[in-house]
Design an enzyme around this catalytic site. Structure first.
Site, PDB file in Angstrom:
ATOM      1  N   PHE A  88       0.865  -1.177   0.000  1.00  0.00           N
ATOM      2  CA  PHE A  88       0.000   0.000   0.000  1.00  0.00           C
ATOM      3  C   PHE A  88       0.911   1.240   0.000  1.00  0.00           C
ATOM      4  O   PHE A  88       1.891   1.295   0.755  1.00  0.00           O
ATOM      5  CB  PHE A  88      -0.889  -0.028   1.253  1.00  0.00           C
TER       6      PHE A  88
ATOM      7  N   ASP B 212       2.743  -4.254   8.825  1.00  0.00           N
ATOM      8  CA  ASP B 212       1.526  -3.453   8.718  1.00  0.00           C
ATOM      9  C   ASP B 212       0.357  -4.441   8.710  1.00  0.00           C
ATOM     10  O   ASP B 212       0.167  -5.187   7.738  1.00  0.00           O
ATOM     11  CB  ASP B 212       1.588  -2.639   7.404  1.00  0.00           C
TER      12      ASP B 212
ATOM     13  N   TYR C 106     -10.415   0.679  11.588  1.00  0.00           N
ATOM     14  CA  TYR C 106     -11.653   0.997  10.861  1.00  0.00           C
ATOM     15  C   TYR C 106     -12.015  -0.045   9.810  1.00  0.00           C
ATOM     16  O   TYR C 106     -13.002   0.116   9.105  1.00  0.00           O
ATOM     17  CB  TYR C 106     -11.569   2.396  10.226  1.00  0.00           C
ATOM     18  N   LYS C 107     -11.203  -1.096   9.675  1.00  0.00           N
ATOM     19  CA  LYS C 107     -11.522  -2.124   8.686  1.00  0.00           C
ATOM     20  C   LYS C 107     -12.259  -3.264   9.378  1.00  0.00           C
ATOM     21  O   LYS C 107     -13.415  -3.117   9.760  1.00  0.00           O
ATOM     22  CB  LYS C 107     -10.244  -2.591   7.992  1.00  0.00           C
TER      23      LYS C 107
ATOM     24  N   ARG D 252     -12.220  -6.275  -5.557  1.00  0.00           N
ATOM     25  CA  ARG D 252     -11.957  -6.841  -4.218  1.00  0.00           C
ATOM     26  C   ARG D 252     -13.271  -7.127  -3.523  1.00  0.00           C
ATOM     27  O   ARG D 252     -14.140  -6.259  -3.422  1.00  0.00           O
ATOM     28  CB  ARG D 252     -11.196  -5.823  -3.361  1.00  0.00           C
TER      29      ARG D 252
HETATM   30  C1  LIG Z   1      -1.984  -1.687   4.214  1.00  0.00           C
HETATM   31  C2  LIG Z   1      -2.489  -0.336   4.596  1.00  0.00           C
HETATM   32  N1  LIG Z   1      -1.722   0.461   5.350  1.00  0.00           N
HETATM   33  C3  LIG Z   1      -2.145   1.696   5.714  1.00  0.00           C
HETATM   34  C4  LIG Z   1      -3.378   2.173   5.312  1.00  0.00           C
HETATM   35  C5  LIG Z   1      -3.866   3.551   5.651  1.00  0.00           C
HETATM   36  O1  LIG Z   1      -3.277   4.140   6.731  1.00  0.00           O
HETATM   37  P1  LIG Z   1      -3.987   5.331   7.505  1.00  0.00           P
HETATM   38  O2  LIG Z   1      -4.959   4.725   8.460  1.00  0.00           O
HETATM   39  O3  LIG Z   1      -2.891   6.055   8.156  1.00  0.00           O
HETATM   40  O4  LIG Z   1      -4.697   6.171   6.503  1.00  0.00           O
HETATM   41  C6  LIG Z   1      -4.200   1.355   4.534  1.00  0.00           C
HETATM   42  C7  LIG Z   1      -5.527   1.859   4.117  1.00  0.00           C
HETATM   43  O5  LIG Z   1      -6.313   1.231   3.496  1.00  0.00           O
HETATM   44  C8  LIG Z   1      -3.744   0.085   4.170  1.00  0.00           C
HETATM   45  O6  LIG Z   1      -4.494  -0.705   3.402  1.00  0.00           O
END
Ligand SMILES: Cc1ncc(COP(=O)(O)O)c(C=O)c1O
Length: 423
Positions: free
Chosen positions: A129, A210, A235-236, A383
């Site tokens: 990402f 991550d 939030y996911k 997706r």
């Molecule tokens: C793998 C990954 N890392 C980070 C993020 C986003 O990070 P943040 O919450 O800081 O916007 C996402 C958002 O979809 C993501 O899929």
């Protein structure tokens, strides 16, 4: 898949037998949609809404006293939530805290571990990402290290997955940190966290992850695996609401590593209000908090975690595996013009499935218009995330049935924008 029954009645039967059937009543699906986008934004749930409302009421009733007098005290939100997150991530309570956002946590953790390491390179992968690369490149630049030389990008052999061998090929004695996702955001591959951690350690580097696409959907064992640090959002799959507080893990063996982005919220509690100018980080993950906790973006996570804990992360994972297995089976059976970009082995699959089609963008828009909420990841991926909290096998069946109808009717043609790759 000899015993695969792709009928709607079989889907219904699977739902009737599923252990987590009762959970979905705790969530609201907008309209009558089939919501398969919980890996972008999890749905509103009454438990999360209640603990958000509780914080709002405390603000009204207690004013500033709520920092210490509210139940639970706002002042302790980060640590209290961290203790509970540790329970679903295979960590010790002091190793986790809820704080900041994923991107900010990548900055402070990669920066801090880069300073603590002997090497000067960070290994990432080409399917990451983007925010991960943006943050790490800026951390390298801040240390006078040219990101084009010091950000080493492990390559994918198939454009969908990353193997431990590919990571190993990118690692050298110059590596300070190997930073990988647990689940690739596009293909949904679940990476081998243990193997990648071992590769990093064999080369004297730190291993960071991550977990944005696995927290709340996949059972982790971060402490035992020896992962050095990790970040995530809530939030996911955790369903704590848009922009909800992020989280981080620091292995207890690394409690002596200093946060790159120090701030007063990470100071030890006892001296925080002495207002000294010398930063004394709290012991453990708590020391990596930065500024005042965003109470209203952290409060819903209490209720959201009640749901996770009541169901049990192992049960959630096995329901998720069943849903993605079923989805893959239906694609094989009913959508020969599409391919599955997600690994077929359960232990290599996260919570979502990538369906590949040359006109994925148009297909995604057509699906949304027909009440199946999915998202499109260029150039060719639709997706579908059957969140184990509120999606059942019959929803998956209906989504695939709708996709079949769209392709049969060429209904996606009217959704072409002219900008996408049509091959
Ligand atoms: C793998 C990954 N890392 C980070 C993020 C986003 O990070 P943040 O919450 O800081 O916007 C996402 C958002 O979809 C993501 O899929």
């Amino acid at each position: 898949m000899d015993d695969f029954d792709g009928s709607q009645s079989a889907a219904r039967m699977r739902d009737a037998e599923a252990a987590l059937t009762g959970l979905r009543e705790r969530f609201e699906t907008p309209g009558d949609a089939i919501y398969l986008d919980g890996n972008s934004l999890g749905l509103y749930g009454e438990d999360a809404a209640e603990t958000l409302q509780r914080a709002v009421d405390q603000w009204r009733d207690l004013g500033i006293e709520a920092w210490t007098e509210a139940d639970p005290p706002w002042f302790d939100y980060g640590e209290l939530l961290g203790d509970r997150l540790a329970g679903i991530l295979g960590a010790k309570p002091a190793e986790c805290v809820a704080a900041n956002s994923t991107t900010v946590n990548i900055h402070t953790l990669v920066g801090g571990f880069l300073d603590a390491a002997d090497g000067t390179e960070v290994v990432v992968n080409e399917l990451d990402f983007p925010t991960d690369h943006y943050a790490i490149r800026s951390q390298l630049r801040a240390r006078g290290l040219d990101p084009d030389d010091h950000l080493v990008v492990a390559e994918s052999e198939d454009g969908r997955t990353i193997t431990p061998d590919a990571v190993e090929a990118a690692v050298s004695e110059e590596t300070a940190v190997v930073f990988m996702p647990s689940v690739l955001y596009r293909s949904g591959q679940l990476l081998d966290v243990d193997a990648i951690t071992d590769v990093a350690h064999e080369h004297g580097a730190y291993a960071g992850f991550d977990l944005a696409h696995s927290v709340g959907a996949v059972d982790h064992d971060l402490h035992r695996a020896g992962v050095d640090f990790a970040v995530w959002c809530s939030y996911k799959y955790l369903n704590a609401g848009p922009g909800a507080v992020g989280g981080l893990f620091v292995h207890e063996e690394n409690f002596d590593v200093d946060p790159h982005l120090a701030g007063w919220w990470g100071n030890e509690d006892d001296t925080q209000f002495e207002m000294r100018h010398e930063f004394r980080p709290a012991e453990g993950a708590a020391g990596w908090q930065i500024g005042t906790v965003n109470v209203f973006s952290a409060a819903p996570l209490f209720g959201a975690l009640d749901v996770v804990e009541a169901a049990g992360i192992d049960e959630i994972r096995s329901h998720s595996v069943s849903l993605t297995w079923y989805l893959v089976g239906l694609v094989d059976e009913r959508l020969p013009e599409c391919s599955v970009g997600t690994p077929r082995e359960a232990e290599r699959r996260g919570g979502h499935v990538a369906i590949e089609h040359p006109e994925a963008g148009a297909v995604s828009r057509a699906l949304r218009d027909r009440g199946v909420v999915v998202d499109y990841r260029p150039p060719n991926v639709v997706r579908l995330a059957p969140s184990p909290y509120y999606v059942g096998h019959e929803d998956v069946w209906l989504a695939v049935d709708e996709l079949r109808a769209i392709l049969d009717e060429d209904a996606h043609e009217q959704y072409r924008t002219g900008e996408e790759t049509v091959t």
